[in-house]
Structures are given as structure tokens and as C-alpha cells.
Design a protein around this motif. Structure first.
Motif, short mmCIF file in Angstrom:
data_model
loop_
_atom_site.label_atom_id
_atom_site.label_comp_id
_atom_site.label_asym_id
_atom_site.label_seq_id
_atom_site.Cartn_x
_atom_site.Cartn_y
_atom_site.Cartn_z
N LEU A 152 0.35 13.00 -8.80
CA LEU A 152 -1.06 12.72 -9.02
C LEU A 152 -1.28 11.38 -9.71
O LEU A 152 -2.15 10.60 -9.31
CB LEU A 152 -1.70 13.85 -9.86
CG LEU A 152 -3.19 13.69 -10.13
CD1 LEU A 152 -3.96 13.70 -8.82
CD2 LEU A 152 -3.67 14.80 -11.04
N GLY A 153 -0.50 11.07 -10.72
CA GLY A 153 -0.65 9.80 -11.43
C GLY A 153 -0.41 8.61 -10.52
O GLY A 153 -1.15 7.62 -10.56
N ALA A 166 -0.76 8.57 -7.24
CA ALA A 166 -1.84 8.51 -6.26
C ALA A 166 -3.10 7.88 -6.87
O ALA A 166 -3.76 7.06 -6.24
CB ALA A 166 -2.15 9.90 -5.74
N ILE A 167 -3.40 8.25 -8.11
CA ILE A 167 -4.57 7.67 -8.77
C ILE A 167 -4.37 6.19 -9.03
O ILE A 167 -5.28 5.38 -8.80
CB ILE A 167 -4.88 8.44 -10.07
CG1 ILE A 167 -5.40 9.83 -9.72
CG2 ILE A 167 -5.87 7.68 -10.94
CD1 ILE A 167 -5.60 10.74 -10.88
N ASN A 168 -3.17 5.80 -9.48
CA ASN A 168 -2.89 4.37 -9.70
C ASN A 168 -3.01 3.58 -8.41
O ASN A 168 -3.52 2.45 -8.41
CB ASN A 168 -1.51 4.19 -10.32
CG ASN A 168 -1.48 4.62 -11.77
OD1 ASN A 168 -2.51 4.67 -12.43
ND2 ASN A 168 -0.30 4.94 -12.25
N ARG A 169 -2.54 4.14 -7.30
CA ARG A 169 -2.64 3.45 -6.02
C ARG A 169 -4.10 3.30 -5.60
O ARG A 169 -4.52 2.24 -5.14
CB ARG A 169 -1.85 4.20 -4.96
CG ARG A 169 -1.72 3.42 -3.66
CD ARG A 169 -0.68 4.00 -2.78
NE ARG A 169 -1.33 4.88 -1.82
CZ ARG A 169 -0.70 5.62 -0.94
NH1 ARG A 169 0.62 5.64 -0.92
NH2 ARG A 169 -1.34 6.37 -0.09
N LEU A 170 -4.90 4.35 -5.82
CA LEU A 170 -6.32 4.30 -5.49
C LEU A 170 -7.04 3.26 -6.34
O LEU A 170 -7.85 2.47 -5.83
CB LEU A 170 -6.96 5.67 -5.69
CG LEU A 170 -8.46 5.77 -5.43
CD1 LEU A 170 -8.74 5.57 -3.95
CD2 LEU A 170 -8.99 7.11 -5.89
N ILE A 171 -6.75 3.22 -7.63
CA ILE A 171 -7.37 2.24 -8.52
C ILE A 171 -7.03 0.82 -8.08
O ILE A 171 -7.88 -0.06 -8.06
CB ILE A 171 -6.94 2.50 -9.98
CG1 ILE A 171 -7.63 3.75 -10.50
CG2 ILE A 171 -7.23 1.31 -10.87
CD1 ILE A 171 -7.13 4.21 -11.85
N TRP A 219 -10.36 -1.30 -9.14
CA TRP A 219 -11.00 -0.68 -10.31
C TRP A 219 -10.16 -0.84 -11.56
O TRP A 219 -10.35 -0.09 -12.52
CB TRP A 219 -11.23 0.80 -10.07
CG TRP A 219 -12.18 1.13 -8.96
CD1 TRP A 219 -13.15 0.34 -8.44
CD2 TRP A 219 -12.24 2.36 -8.25
NE1 TRP A 219 -13.80 1.00 -7.44
CE2 TRP A 219 -13.27 2.25 -7.30
CE3 TRP A 219 -11.53 3.55 -8.31
CZ2 TRP A 219 -13.61 3.27 -6.44
CZ3 TRP A 219 -11.88 4.57 -7.46
CH2 TRP A 219 -12.90 4.43 -6.53
N ALA A 230 -11.42 0.88 -15.16
CA ALA A 230 -10.56 1.99 -15.60
C ALA A 230 -9.94 1.69 -16.96
O ALA A 230 -9.83 2.58 -17.81
CB ALA A 230 -9.48 2.26 -14.56
#
Length: 185
Positions: free
Chosen positions: A71-72, A74-79, A84, A88
Motif C-alpha cells: 500500500l505504501g 502504491a500511494i507513493n507511486r500515485l503521489i 502531489w 502531501a
């Protein structure tokens, strides 16, 4: 077709020194590199044909781009993909506000919003005395935030005093009266 050297009035071109042609070991290295690239291309083409026969891509023993991510990650890749990073990071500062400014200041002042275009952090204080204190501490706080977030992320801290009680309109109010301005502003 005529050659330029045959035309009168034109100087004959000076032959450029050519690079020495590879020979021996160098020639073998060039040939080996070309053979490896061709083999890699043939292997990739054969792999694509094989997958097309089987009905598309399938998961294998090795990692590829289709594998699930933590999850971490995936969120870093999205940011990163959405750009963002700065919002963030500033949101993280708002969550870590007591660690950034200390528990006493955090008890009386809290960050409200961050304007990304102007790079201004707005902070609201619960009294005019704390608002004045934070205005005096603003340069050190800007330096601390920029050290944590990256240089130039926060250019200014806008300090707001307390909001004050709601305005009451009625018979006993004079028009245009602002009320007790010395304690709420």
C-alpha cells in the motif's frame, strides 16, 4: 552526374581523417554485441507470439509491472505520478505540527490551510497574544519547515488571530459596530 571536384572554380574538398576500422578483438566485441541484441530481439518477439497463442499475458515466477504493490509503495507511486509531492508533504507537516513547533505552541496555534501557488501556510491562533508570538517566531518556523520539506516550499506564514464571537444584529447594536476589537483581532 558530375563530381564537385571536376567543376572549375570550386576548391577540392579536403578528405576528413577517418576513424580506424575495428580489427581483431574490437571487431569481435562489436560482432558479439550485435549478435546479443539480435538474439534479445528475437527472444522478445518469440515470447510475445507465445503469449498471444496462450491468450495474453500470464503471471510467472519473476516480478513484472502487473504484480501487486504494498500500500505504501502504491500511494507513493500515485503521489509521484500526479505531482502531489508538495501538498502531501505539507499535509504531513500539518499532522506533525506539535513535533515541528513544540507542544506549547501547538496547543494555542494550529495550521488551517496551505496555498500552493503563493506558498503560504495559514495558521490560526486562539488569542492575540499567541498570534503576536507566532508572528515573531515566523522566520525561524519558515526555515524549519523548508529544512523539512525542501527549500522554497513555504515562503511565508500568515498568522490569523481568533475568530471572535458571531456578530449579533438587533435593537441594541449601532450600525457598523465591530464590537470589542482589542481582544479578537
Amino acid at each position: 552526374m558530375t563530381d564537385r571536384m571536376d567543376q572549375p572554380g570550386r576548391p577540392s574538398p579536403v578528405p576528413e581523417p577517418s576513424a580506424p576500422e575495428p580489427s581483431g578483438v574490437d571487431l569481435a566485441r562489436v560482432a558479439l554485441r550485435a549478435a546479443k541484441e539480435q538474439a534479445r530481439a528475437r527472444g522478445a518477439a518469440a515470447q510475445q507470439k507465445k503469449q498471444a497463442r496462450r491468450g495474453g499475458l500470464r503471471s510467472g515466477a519473476r516480478a513484472d509491472g502487473r504484480d501487486p504493490l504494498p500500500l505504501g509503495a502504491a500511494i507513493n507511486r500515485l503521489i509521484t505520478e500526479r505531482g502531489w509531492e508538495t501538498p502531501a508533504a505539507v499535509g504531513g507537516v500539518m499532522g506533525r505540527w506539535p513535533q515541528m513547533v513544540g507542544p506549547e505552541v501547538a496547543q494555542h496555534c494550529e495550521p488551517q490551510r496551505y496555498d500552493e501557488d503563493a506558498r503560504v501556510l495559514t495558521v490560526r491562533c486562539d488569542s492575540t497574544a499567541w498570534a503576536t508570538q507566532l508572528r515573531l517566531l515566523a522566520p525561524q518556523l519558515v526555515a524549519r519547515l523548508n529544512a523539512d520539506l525542501g527549500q522554497g516550499t513555504v515562503k511565508m506564514i500568515k498568522v490569523l488571530g481568533p475568530g471572535g464571537p458571531p456578530r449579533r444584529y438587533g435593537r441594541l447594536r449601532s450600525p457598523g459596530s465591530t464590537g470589542p476589537g482589542d481582544t479578537y483581532g
